[in-house]
Enzyme design. Structure first.
Site, PDB file in Angstrom:
ATOM      1  N   GLU A   1      -1.446 -10.193  -0.417  1.00 55.64           N
ATOM      2  CA  GLU A   1      -0.051  -9.796  -0.168  1.00 55.64           C
ATOM      3  C   GLU A   1       0.846 -11.034  -0.089  1.00 55.64           C
ATOM      4  O   GLU A   1       1.991 -11.003  -0.527  1.00 55.64           O
ATOM      5  CB  GLU A   1       0.032  -8.950   1.116  1.00 55.64           C
ATOM      6  CG  GLU A   1      -0.520  -7.546   0.870  1.00 55.64           C
ATOM      7  CD  GLU A   1      -1.076  -6.850   2.097  1.00 55.64           C
ATOM      8  OE1 GLU A   1      -0.817  -7.293   3.231  1.00 55.64           O
ATOM      9  OE2 GLU A   1      -1.811  -5.856   1.909  1.00 55.64           O
TER      10      GLU A   1
ATOM     11  N   GLU B   1     -11.345 -10.101  -1.926  1.00 49.21           N
ATOM     12  CA  GLU B   1     -10.554  -8.888  -1.740  1.00 49.21           C
ATOM     13  C   GLU B   1      -9.948  -8.481  -3.075  1.00 49.21           C
ATOM     14  O   GLU B   1      -8.875  -8.990  -3.453  1.00 49.21           O
ATOM     15  CB  GLU B   1      -9.428  -9.152  -0.736  1.00 49.21           C
ATOM     16  CG  GLU B   1      -9.922  -9.502   0.646  1.00 49.21           C
ATOM     17  CD  GLU B   1      -8.924  -9.062   1.710  1.00 49.21           C
ATOM     18  OE1 GLU B   1      -9.308  -8.283   2.567  1.00 49.21           O
ATOM     19  OE2 GLU B   1      -7.751  -9.461   1.633  1.00 49.21           O
TER      20      GLU B   1
ATOM     21  N   HIS C   1      -3.966 -14.475   1.526  1.00 49.94           N
ATOM     22  CA  HIS C   1      -4.137 -13.020   1.364  1.00 49.94           C
ATOM     23  C   HIS C   1      -3.350 -12.582   0.131  1.00 49.94           C
ATOM     24  O   HIS C   1      -2.280 -13.144  -0.161  1.00 49.94           O
ATOM     25  CB  HIS C   1      -3.625 -12.305   2.625  1.00 49.94           C
ATOM     26  CG  HIS C   1      -3.961 -10.847   2.638  1.00 49.94           C
ATOM     27  ND1 HIS C   1      -3.234  -9.924   1.929  1.00 49.94           N
ATOM     28  CD2 HIS C   1      -4.951 -10.159   3.258  1.00 49.94           C
ATOM     29  CE1 HIS C   1      -3.765  -8.724   2.122  1.00 49.94           C
ATOM     30  NE2 HIS C   1      -4.806  -8.841   2.924  1.00 49.94           N
TER      31      HIS C   1
ATOM     32  N   GLY D   1      -5.766  -1.306   0.607  1.00 48.23           N
ATOM     33  CA  GLY D   1      -4.837  -0.274   1.046  1.00 48.23           C
ATOM     34  C   GLY D   1      -4.726   0.904   0.090  1.00 48.23           C
ATOM     35  O   GLY D   1      -3.816   1.729   0.214  1.00 48.23           O
TER      36      GLY D   1
ATOM     37  N   SER E   1     -10.240  -1.511   1.544  1.00 48.56           N
ATOM     38  CA  SER E   1     -10.541  -0.138   1.963  1.00 48.56           C
ATOM     39  C   SER E   1     -11.918   0.012   2.615  1.00 48.56           C
ATOM     40  O   SER E   1     -12.617   1.004   2.380  1.00 48.56           O
ATOM     41  CB  SER E   1     -10.384   0.826   0.780  1.00 48.56           C
ATOM     42  OG  SER E   1      -9.041   0.806   0.318  1.00 48.56           O
TER      43      SER E   1
ATOM     44  N   ASN F   1      -7.338  -7.258  10.132  1.00 43.05           N
ATOM     45  CA  ASN F   1      -6.036  -7.810   9.764  1.00 43.05           C
ATOM     46  C   ASN F   1      -4.988  -6.742  10.060  1.00 43.05           C
ATOM     47  O   ASN F   1      -4.910  -5.738   9.352  1.00 43.05           O
ATOM     48  CB  ASN F   1      -6.052  -8.165   8.258  1.00 43.05           C
ATOM     49  CG  ASN F   1      -4.680  -8.571   7.743  1.00 43.05           C
ATOM     50  OD1 ASN F   1      -3.772  -8.846   8.529  1.00 43.05           O
ATOM     51  ND2 ASN F   1      -4.542  -8.608   6.423  1.00 43.05           N
TER      52      ASN F   1
ATOM     53  N   LYS G   1      -1.817  -6.963   9.904  1.00 39.60           N
ATOM     54  CA  LYS G   1      -0.615  -7.080   9.055  1.00 39.60           C
ATOM     55  C   LYS G   1       0.665  -6.998   9.907  1.00 39.60           C
ATOM     56  O   LYS G   1       0.688  -7.469  11.036  1.00 39.60           O
ATOM     57  CB  LYS G   1      -0.631  -6.022   7.951  1.00 39.60           C
ATOM     58  CG  LYS G   1      -1.953  -6.011   7.184  1.00 39.60           C
ATOM     59  CD  LYS G   1      -1.884  -5.248   5.910  1.00 39.60           C
ATOM     60  CE  LYS G   1      -3.275  -5.151   5.296  1.00 39.60           C
ATOM     61  NZ  LYS G   1      -3.279  -4.743   3.914  1.00 39.60           N
TER      62      LYS G   1
END
Ligand code: PEP
Length: 256
Positions: A99, A171, A97, A177, A217, A11, A13
């Site tokens: 985010e 996730e 996702h 991250g 991660s 991904n 991003k």
């Protein structure tokens, strides 16, 4: 043993110029040409999709998008439809996702609409779920994940059918991250819970064939131990997919 081909998905991003994306995918394709038994996918930003598809040529690497709208077209300024993604060469689309959920207020109901639209077009959804650190520390991981599953897969649940190609991604938000990976057993515990929910909802045959990716991660140093868990069928990789060396090492995890 069900046949679940491992999937390693990158991904990207909101990173990379067109030239950088093309250069990265060329290297990944060249260095994984001989890799058998692992499916590889990259999800670049919308503006680089055409160029990346072009650069992929006849490589087996799949192209995915990071989001889509549930309508096919219309007055939705700033949005991209599944049809447009298909035209750009995508076969997969990441939905829900964390985010998008946290920063853009995307709800499970919206993810559900998107998943239904994706499947109606023949796009394969990668549906993300996962708890925050606060939720984990409050002992609410399974409740949160179950609520996201119930909401995001509501249409499939009502129809009592989920396309067997659908991919789930666990996730944990606290691991994305941050450099903090869930331990293999922490991840396996939730993957097993997700598969159990899929089994109760869609039946054993279906749940045994669906792939569940871990994301948070993932790096060359931890991929092999994560992949050794029985319910982890691949990885959704953010940061480490932006570097050809580390992403290729993740794809080649069996040799590490
Ligand atoms: C992600 O964005 O899906 C992700 C898992 O990111 P990272 O690998 O950087 O934690």
């Amino acid at each position: 043993m069900p046949d679940r081909k491992p999937l390693i998905a990158g991904n990207w991003k909101m990173h990379l110029s067109v030239a950088e994306a093309v250069e990265l995918v060329r290297r990944i394709a060249a260095e994984t040409e001989d890799v058998q038994g692992v499916e590889v996918l990259v999800a670049p930003p919308f503006t680089t999709l055409y160029a990346v598809r072009e650069a992929l040529g006849d490589s087996r690497i799949r192209l995915g998008a990071q989001n889509m709208h549930w309508e096919m077209s219309g007055a939705y300024t700033g949005e991209i439809s599944g049809k447009m993604l298909q035209e750009a060469g995508c076969t997969y689309v990441i939905l829900g996702h964390s985010e998008r959920r946290a920063i853009f207020n995307e709800t499970s109901e919206m993810v559900d609409l998107k998943a239904r639209a994706a499947v109606s077009l023949g796009l394969i959804p990668i549906i993300c779920v996962g708890e925050t650190l606060e939720e984990r520390e409050a002992g609410r991981t399974f409740d949160v994940v179950q609520a996201q599953l119930e909401g995001s897969l509501n249409n499939f649940k009502e129809e009592k059918f989920i396309p067997p190609t659908t991919v789930m991604a666990y996730e944990p938000v606290w691991a994305i991250g941050t450099g903090k990976t869930a331990t293999p057993s922490q991840a396996q515990e939730v993957h097993q819970f997700i598969r159990g929910w899929l089994e109760r909802t869609f039946g054993t045959g279906v749940s045994a064939g669906l792939r569940i990716l871990y994301g948070g991660s993932v790096k060359p140093e931890n991929i092999a131990e994560l992949m050794a868990e029985p319910d982890i069928d691949g990885a959704l990789v953010g940061g480490a997919s932006l570097n050809a060396d580390s992403f290729v090492r993740i794809i080649c995890y069996e040799k590490l």
